[in-house]
Design a protein around this motif. Structure first.
Motif, PDB file in Angstrom:
ATOM      1  N   GLY A  55      40.879   2.372 -13.526  1.00 15.09           N
ATOM      2  CA  GLY A  55      41.778   2.961 -14.515  1.00 15.09           C
ATOM      3  C   GLY A  55      41.239   4.070 -15.378  1.00 15.09           C
ATOM      4  N   ARG A  56      40.066   4.578 -15.089  1.00 12.74           N
ATOM      5  CA  ARG A  56      39.445   5.553 -15.998  1.00 12.74           C
ATOM      6  C   ARG A  56      40.212   6.875 -16.096  1.00 12.74           C
ATOM      7  N   SER A  71      32.441   4.945 -16.674  1.00 11.64           N
ATOM      8  CA  SER A  71      33.639   4.494 -15.956  1.00 11.64           C
ATOM      9  C   SER A  71      34.788   4.208 -16.916  1.00 11.64           C
ATOM     10  N   TYR A  72      34.846   4.966 -17.985  1.00 12.45           N
ATOM     11  CA  TYR A  72      35.936   4.837 -18.944  1.00 12.45           C
ATOM     12  C   TYR A  72      36.125   6.170 -19.659  1.00 12.45           C
ATOM     13  N   TYR A 110      42.224   5.823 -28.213  1.00  9.65           N
ATOM     14  CA  TYR A 110      42.690   5.148 -27.000  1.00  9.65           C
ATOM     15  C   TYR A 110      41.530   5.028 -26.019  1.00  9.65           C
ATOM     16  N   LEU A 111      41.485   3.902 -25.306  1.00 10.80           N
ATOM     17  CA  LEU A 111      40.477   3.686 -24.270  1.00 10.80           C
ATOM     18  C   LEU A 111      41.184   3.371 -22.958  1.00 10.80           C
ATOM     19  N   PHE A 112      40.748   4.027 -21.860  1.00 12.04           N
ATOM     20  CA  PHE A 112      41.244   3.664 -20.546  1.00 12.04           C
ATOM     21  C   PHE A 112      40.075   3.604 -19.578  1.00 12.04           C
ATOM     22  N   GLY A 113      40.166   2.659 -18.628  1.00 10.21           N
ATOM     23  CA  GLY A 113      39.019   2.332 -17.800  1.00 10.21           C
ATOM     24  C   GLY A 113      38.392   1.051 -18.312  1.00 10.21           C
ATOM     25  N   GLN A 114      37.073   0.954 -18.184  1.00  7.53           N
ATOM     26  CA  GLN A 114      36.386  -0.279 -18.575  1.00  7.53           C
ATOM     27  C   GLN A 114      34.966   0.038 -19.003  1.00  7.53           C
ATOM     28  N   ASN A 115      34.572  -0.435 -20.178  1.00  8.47           N
ATOM     29  CA  ASN A 115      33.204  -0.197 -20.642  1.00  8.47           C
ATOM     30  C   ASN A 115      32.380  -1.484 -20.603  1.00  8.47           C
ATOM     31  N   MET A 143      44.263   0.075 -17.373  1.00  5.04           N
ATOM     32  CA  MET A 143      44.712   0.978 -16.324  1.00  5.04           C
ATOM     33  C   MET A 143      45.417   2.209 -16.888  1.00  5.04           C
ATOM     34  N   TYR A 144      45.784   2.166 -18.146  1.00  7.69           N
ATOM     35  CA  TYR A 144      46.361   3.330 -18.825  1.00  7.69           C
ATOM     36  C   TYR A 144      45.840   3.301 -20.260  1.00  7.69           C
TER      37      TYR A 144
END
Length: 474
Positions: free
Chosen positions: A316-317, A350-351, A362-367, A375-376
């Motif tokens: 989702g990044r 990866s985010y 806002y954060l998207f992806g995964q830290n 995913m969004y």
């Protein structure tokens, strides 16, 4: 997080491409395999444009300081990203709190989410580098690790206004809008027009367009922004991260694959959006004003404050609610549907992070390596009401200066880069770094496992706290 709310107002890199990164992007191993040798592509080297100074009003925006330098995290540079200490000559204890590092005053600095090296720009606009140097990414003409910030001699006659670090390469931007590169060049990421494995000292890139006003690096690719709002990319095209509508792969033989590396800057020509039916619609007259790079993806903002993303789509990044790789810049529709403008963007390994026009993060992806991915774009509720000054996005760690505080979080394993102390080395939720409370911190930068802060010691309380911090002496 105890928050002060404001009122409203793997040993080798993965050789085989996957749609989910089981090893969470490649680590910082010195040897990362290639799927064969690069193909030979015709490179046209034009006579380079004369160098004229950028407008003064533009140059003023690059001055983040003056500030004094603080450091935390892993400072055994040859250990960074490695599973063991085999072959490492000097191992220093990790710094779990922020330490003073050198007595110099700096205006700016840079590192990268998978880098074990950093660049500092001092009060005289001269570039200093330190850290790991196995591929000459520090620009000193050798491959010796530098523990102390050391001036880049070949750039001594230039005013360096900005820099960017990749995994093992570095870009320097001068006040004439000219870019110099050094370090790993196996994928052409130094942009000098050839595929020499290593560029040992800063070399002017093979580019003859309008002056450059920003440089950025992915792990093995580079992005530059010209004064007219055009992006140019070069290096490894593997996941479409160069934005040229291709991943550049081809078969040398029936079993051997390689990539068409871009060895000099190539303009990104197409920007697009997808409608609800999945039809691709081109977006005309896009004028880019800012961008940020992760290991294998890029997020950019245009003059209308719309956000685009492209490259590796895993977890989702890219913010498109799907994990598909994007070969050209694609509009992130989420912000349109929320009627929000995007003011600033930052990328980790990866985010991605975005700040909206009302100050929301806002954060998207995964830290982190486990758990649910965004995913969004989703708002980081713990940061609601904070006035964010600067963000450092690392491999899995995030450090944010907001108001007169420092906020950090990152899932284990961490190496001290959060600065929370040796009793709590990691945090899965945003947490205030109490030792930094009340300090003015204009700039934050994160590497793979270290963090750097510029603090404004002209502010009385900041200077008082700075003077009482321990010193990291090399």
């Amino acid at each position: 997080m105890s928050s002060k709310r404001k009122p409203d107002g793997t040993k080798k890199a993965v050789k085989k491409r996957k749609n989910s990164e089981s090893n969470y992007d490649s680590d910082l191993s010195d040897e990362y395999p290639r799927a064969g040798e690069a193909s030979t592509r015709e490179v046209v080297v034009e006579e380079l444009r004369p160098m004229e100074k950028l407008p003064e009003e533009l140059l003023g925006a690059y001055d983040k300081g003056p500030g004094k330098l603080l450091i935390a995290g892993m400072v055994s540079w040859e250990m960074t990203g490695k599973r063991d200490s085999k072959g490492v000559t000097k191992i220093r204890p990790n710094l779990f709190t922020f330490h003073r590092f050198t007595s110099e005053t700096y205006r700016s600095m840079a590192s990268f989410c998978s880098a074990a090296h950093s660049v500092l720009i001092d009060a005289e606009w001269k570039a200093f580098t330190f850290g790991r140097n196995q591929l000459s990414q520090l620009g000193h003409g050798d491959t010796v690790t530098y523990e102390k910030p050391t001036q880049v001699a070949d750039l001594a006659d230039f005013n360096v206004i900005q820099a960017a670090c990749g995994r093992n390469h570095t870009l320097f931007l001068t006040d004439t809008g000219t870019v110099y590169a050094c370090g790993d060049n196996k994928s052409g990421q130094c942009g000098v027009g050839n595929k020499l494995p290593t560029i040992t000292s800063p070399t002017r890139i093979s580019y003859n367009g309008p002056p450059i006003i920003k440089v950025g690096c992915g792990a093995e690719f580079s992005v530059i922004l010209d004064i007219k709002g055009n992006l140019h990319t070069f290096g490894l095209p593997e996941y479409g991260q160069l934005g040229h509508n291709t991943d550049g792969r081809y078969f040398v033989t029936s079993t051997k694959m390689s990539f068409h590396f871009e060895m000099q800057p190539r303009k990104v020509l197409v920007y697009m959006e997808k409608n609800k039916e999945g039809h691709v619609l081109p977006i005309e007259n896009v004028n880019i004003i800012d961008f940020a790079c992760g290991n294998n993806h890029t997020v950019a903002i245009d003059s209308k404050n719309r956000a685009y993303s492209w490259g590796f789509g895993g977890i989702g990044r890219l913010g498109h609610a799907e994990q598909k790789d994007e070969m050209v810049p694609r509009l992130i529709k989420f912000f349109d549907t929320q009627n929000r403008k995007v003011m600033r963007v930052f990328c980790g390994s990866s985010y991605s992070l975005a700040i909206s026009d009302i100050g929301s993060l806002y954060l998207f992806g995964q830290n982190k390596k486990t758990g649910e991915a965004n995913m969004y774009p989703k708002p980081v509720q713990d940061l609601a009401g904070w006035n964010i000054t600067s963000i450092g996005a690392g491999y899995t760690s995030i450090v944010i200066s907001a108001d007169d505080s420092l906020i950090a979080w990152g899932a284990s394993p961490t190496y001290g880069e959060l600065g929370l102390g040796d009793l709590q080395k990691s945090s899965s939720t945003p947490k205030e770094v109490t030792r930094m409370e009340g300090m003015k911190i204009p700039l934050v930068a994160l590497g793979y496992s270290h963090s750097l802060l510029l603090v404004n010691t002209e502010h009385e309380k900041t200077k008082e706290k700075y003077d009482n911090l321990p010193e990291f002496v090399v």
